[in-house]
Design a protein around this motif. Structure first.
Motif, PDB file in Angstrom:
ATOM      1  N   CYS A  94       0.644  -1.380   0.117  1.00 33.32           N
ATOM      2  CA  CYS A  94       0.064  -0.030  -0.062  1.00 33.32           C
ATOM      3  C   CYS A  94       0.817   1.369   0.182  1.00 33.32           C
ATOM      4  CB  CYS A  94      -0.876  -0.007   1.120  1.00 33.32           C
ATOM      5  SG  CYS A  94      -2.178  -1.112   0.974  1.00 33.32           S
ATOM      6  N   GLN A  97       2.322   1.848  -3.603  1.00 30.54           N
ATOM      7  CA  GLN A  97       1.131   2.398  -4.379  1.00 30.54           C
ATOM      8  C   GLN A  97       0.870   3.878  -3.999  1.00 30.54           C
ATOM      9  OE1 GLN A  97      -1.979  -0.557  -3.508  1.00 30.54           O
ATOM     10  NE2 GLN A  97      -1.188  -1.973  -5.111  1.00 30.54           N
ATOM     11  N   GLU A 100       3.549   5.988  -5.416  1.00 35.11           N
ATOM     12  CA  GLU A 100       3.449   6.021  -6.902  1.00 35.11           C
ATOM     13  C   GLU A 100       2.582   7.118  -7.247  1.00 35.11           C
ATOM     14  OE1 GLU A 100       2.944   1.990  -8.074  1.00 35.11           O
ATOM     15  OE2 GLU A 100       4.972   1.359  -7.788  1.00 35.11           O
ATOM     16  N   ARG A 101       1.067   6.889  -6.496  1.00 35.06           N
ATOM     17  CA  ARG A 101       0.073   7.889  -6.657  1.00 35.06           C
ATOM     18  C   ARG A 101       0.625   9.117  -6.191  1.00 35.06           C
ATOM     19  NH1 ARG A 101      -3.335   5.119  -3.305  1.00 35.06           N
ATOM     20  NH2 ARG A 101      -3.645   2.840  -4.250  1.00 35.06           N
TER      21      ARG A 101
END
Length: 149
Positions: A94, A97, A100-101
């Motif tokens: 998480c 991710q 990356e977001r």
């Protein structure tokens, strides 16, 4: 001949294969009666051959129930640790991710800042020094439109 005899020397039992000593019956080596009697004759004043059924486990040294309880607690702790490790692994995924977001959002924010800087050059009447077309182009760029197409 079955090996059901223990060799006691002082307060200790011989371990298996005459290697070492223990105070715990369950850890003591088992010997034939002949082997135990022969070894006990080495120092008869403080050695003896004893049948295993004639020896009780000292409660303080070897508590089977307590060991079983501790093994169960250890097993449960290992299971909890495995679950915690899985949760940590999921959290790491998480976090990656989210990173990356966040990187994508930062790029978008930088693009919008540039657009705002371009639009900020608008005068009080809503026009740039080059005219309103520049404002429209900047706004189009901000939403990803290509006006040249």
């Amino acid at each position: 001949m079955s090996a059901e005899w223990l060799i006691r020397k002082g307060g200790y039992f011989y371990r298996a294969n005459w290697c070492g000593y223990t105070t715990v019956k369950a850890e003591a080596g088992r010997y034939t009666e002949a082997e135990a009697l022969r070894e006990a004759q080495v120092e008869p004043w403080h050695m003896s051959a004893i049948h295993q059924d004639d020896v009780q486990d000292p409660a303080g040294d070897y508590n089977v129930a307590e060991i079983a309880r501790l093994k169960e607690a250890l097993s449960e702790s290992r299971a909890e640790l495995a679950q915690a490790n899985k949760a940590i692994e999921a959290l790491n995924i998480c976090i990656k991710q989210d990173d990356e977001r966040e990187s994508g959002l930062r790029a978008e924010l930088d693009r919008l800042r540039k657009t705002i800087e371009d639009i900020a050059e608008v005068d009080d009447d809503g026009f740039t020094s080059d005219g309103h077309e520049r404002v429209v182009e900047a706004a189009a760029r901000s939403i990803g439109l290509d006006l040249a197409a």
